[in-house]
Enzyme design. Structure first.
Site, mmCIF file in Angstrom:
data_model
loop_
_atom_site.group_PDB
_atom_site.id
_atom_site.type_symbol
_atom_site.label_atom_id
_atom_site.label_comp_id
_atom_site.label_asym_id
_atom_site.label_seq_id
_atom_site.Cartn_x
_atom_site.Cartn_y
_atom_site.Cartn_z
ATOM 1 N N LYS A 13 37.439 -29.965 -14.764
ATOM 2 C CA LYS A 13 36.209 -29.323 -15.700
ATOM 3 C C LYS A 13 36.389 -28.139 -16.018
ATOM 4 C CE LYS A 13 34.252 -28.312 -11.006
ATOM 5 N NZ LYS A 13 35.529 -29.421 -9.997
ATOM 6 N N ARG A 87 26.391 -27.773 -6.140
ATOM 7 C CA ARG A 87 27.958 -28.489 -5.829
ATOM 8 C C ARG A 87 26.277 -28.944 -4.022
ATOM 9 N NH1 ARG A 87 32.244 -24.966 -7.263
ATOM 10 N NH2 ARG A 87 34.191 -26.012 -5.904
ATOM 11 N N ARG A 126 49.151 -24.948 -9.719
ATOM 12 C CA ARG A 126 48.260 -24.137 -10.552
ATOM 13 C C ARG A 126 48.385 -22.875 -11.120
ATOM 14 N NH1 ARG A 126 41.640 -25.100 -10.894
ATOM 15 N NH2 ARG A 126 41.464 -24.011 -8.643
ATOM 16 N N ARG A 160 45.101 -18.558 -7.462
ATOM 17 C CA ARG A 160 44.276 -18.006 -7.252
ATOM 18 C C ARG A 160 44.613 -18.462 -5.509
ATOM 19 N NH1 ARG A 160 39.287 -22.481 -9.325
ATOM 20 N NH2 ARG A 160 38.878 -21.892 -7.213
ATOM 21 N N ARG A 171 38.016 -26.943 0.907
ATOM 22 C CA ARG A 171 36.796 -27.266 -0.674
ATOM 23 C C ARG A 171 37.320 -28.924 -0.506
ATOM 24 N NH1 ARG A 171 41.207 -24.477 -4.378
ATOM 25 N NH2 ARG A 171 40.349 -24.487 -5.650
HETATM 26 P P1 AMP Z 1 35.569 -23.326 -8.396
HETATM 27 O O1 AMP Z 1 36.103 -22.000 -9.021
HETATM 28 O O2 AMP Z 1 34.493 -23.731 -8.604
HETATM 29 O O3 AMP Z 1 36.822 -23.926 -7.903
HETATM 30 O O4 AMP Z 1 35.085 -22.483 -6.883
HETATM 31 C C1 AMP Z 1 35.532 -21.843 -6.201
HETATM 32 C C2 AMP Z 1 34.992 -21.439 -4.758
HETATM 33 O O5 AMP Z 1 33.810 -20.334 -5.292
HETATM 34 C C3 AMP Z 1 34.491 -21.974 -3.901
HETATM 35 O O6 AMP Z 1 35.115 -22.834 -2.729
HETATM 36 C C4 AMP Z 1 33.476 -21.560 -2.909
HETATM 37 O O7 AMP Z 1 33.538 -21.490 -2.207
HETATM 38 C C5 AMP Z 1 32.189 -20.881 -4.602
HETATM 39 N N1 AMP Z 1 31.309 -21.733 -5.109
HETATM 40 C C6 AMP Z 1 31.494 -21.860 -6.609
HETATM 41 N N2 AMP Z 1 30.668 -22.365 -7.016
HETATM 42 C C7 AMP Z 1 29.912 -23.365 -5.960
HETATM 43 C C8 AMP Z 1 28.728 -23.203 -5.885
HETATM 44 N N3 AMP Z 1 28.096 -24.050 -6.882
HETATM 45 N N4 AMP Z 1 27.931 -23.540 -4.457
HETATM 46 C C9 AMP Z 1 28.137 -22.430 -3.409
HETATM 47 N N5 AMP Z 1 29.657 -22.348 -3.613
HETATM 48 C C10 AMP Z 1 30.715 -22.361 -4.757
#
Ligand code: AMP
Length: 213
Positions: A13, A87, A126, A160, A171
Site C-alpha cells: 500500500k 481499518r 523490509r 520498523r 498485525r
Molecule cells: P501501518 O504503518 O499502516 O502498518 O500501521 C502501523 C501501526 O499503526 C498499526 O499496526 C496500528 O498499530 C497503527 N495504525 C495505523 N493505522 C491505523 C488505523 N487506521 N487504525 C488503528 N490503528 C492504526
C-alpha cells in the site's frame, strides 16, 4: 479523486501510494506514518500509542479518525490516497461521514491481494531510508552497495519496531478480524477493485492506473 488502498501489512500500500503521489500529485494519508511521527515528536498521543503499535494491535478508532479529520480540514479539496485507513467498520463509516461533510466522494477502493507467506517474507526483510522513506528489501531490493538511497542519496536506513515475526502475526490477525470485513463493505457499495499484489511493483502500479483511468 479520493481512493482507499486496502490490504494486509506488507501488501504494498505504501509503495503504491508513493507512486501515485509522484505520478498524479495526490496526497498520501497514512495513519501509520502519522502515528509514527507522533511517536518521534514525543507528543502525549505518541506516548499513548507506542506500546500498542509495537505489539501490532490497532489503536483506537477515536484517535485515528481524529488524525484523518484534522488532515482533511488542512488539505481541503485535494485528491487523497487513504493508506492504512480505514481499518475497521467504524472507521469506514466515519470516513464516509467526513467525505460527505466535505462534499467529496470516494472514487475507488483498491484491494491489494497477497498471501500470508509472502507478507512474512516481505516484512521481515523490509527496511526504509530514514530520510525519504523509500522502501528496500534484503532479498528483492537490497540497499545499493554504495550504501546510498537510490532516491535521495540518504545513507541511514531503519527497520520498523513492529516489523518482526511476533508483531506481524498480531498485525495479520488484526487485519483478518477487523479490516478484511471492509472488503465486503465496499463491494456492497460498488467501490471495490482487487489487484494481484504478488506481481512486481510496476505491474501492480499499471493495474491500479487502469482502474483509476
Ligand atoms: P501501518 O504503518 O499502516 O502498518 O500501521 C502501523 C501501526 O499503526 C498499526 O499496526 C496500528 O498499530 C497503527 N495504525 C495505523 N493505522 C491505523 C488505523 N487506521 N487504525 C488503528 N490503528 C492504526
Amino acid at each position: 479523486m479520493n481512493i482507499i488502498l486496502l490490504g494486509p501489512p506488507g501488501a504494498g500500500k505504501g509503495t503504491q501510494a508513493r507512486r501515485l503521489v509522484e505520478e498524479r500529485g495526490m496526497i498520501q494519508l497514512s495513519t501509520g506514518d502519522m502515528l509514527r511521527e507522533a511517536r518521534t515528536s514525543g507528543t502525549e498521543l505518541g506516548k499513548r500509542v507506542a506500546a500498542i503499535m509495537d505489539a501490532g494491535e490497532l489503536v483506537t478508532d477515536e484517535i485515528v479518525i481524529g488524525l484523518i479529520e484534522e488532515r482533511l480540514e488542512k488539505d481541503k479539496g485535494a485528491g487523497f490516497i487513504f493508506d492504512g485507513f480505514p481499518r475497521t467498520l467504524a472507521q469506514a463509516d466515519a470516513l464516509g461521514d467526513l467525505l460527505a461533510k466535505h462534499h467529496a466522494n470516494l472514487a475507488a477502493v483498491i484491494e491489494l491481494r497477497v498471501d500470508d507467506d509472502e507478507l512474512v517474507r516481505r516484512i521481515t526483510a523490509r527496511s526504509t531510508c530514514a530520510k525519504c522513506g523509500e522502501v528496500y528489501n534484503d532479498i528483492t531490493r537490497p540497499i545499493p552497495e554504495d550504501g546510498k538511497c537510490v532516491v535521495c542519496g540518504g545513507t541511514e536506513f531503519k527497520r520498523r519496531a513492529d516489523d518482526n515475526e511476533e508483531s506481524l502475526r498480531t498485525r495479520l490477525m488484526e487485519y483478518y478480524k477487523k479490516t478484511s470485513p471492509l472488503i465486503g463493505y465496499y463491494y456492497a457499495k460498488g467501490k471495490l477493485h482487487s489487484v494481484n499484489g504478488l506481481n512486481d511493483i510496476d505491474r501492480v502500479a499499471a493495474d491500479i492506473a487502469a482502474i483509476l483511468d
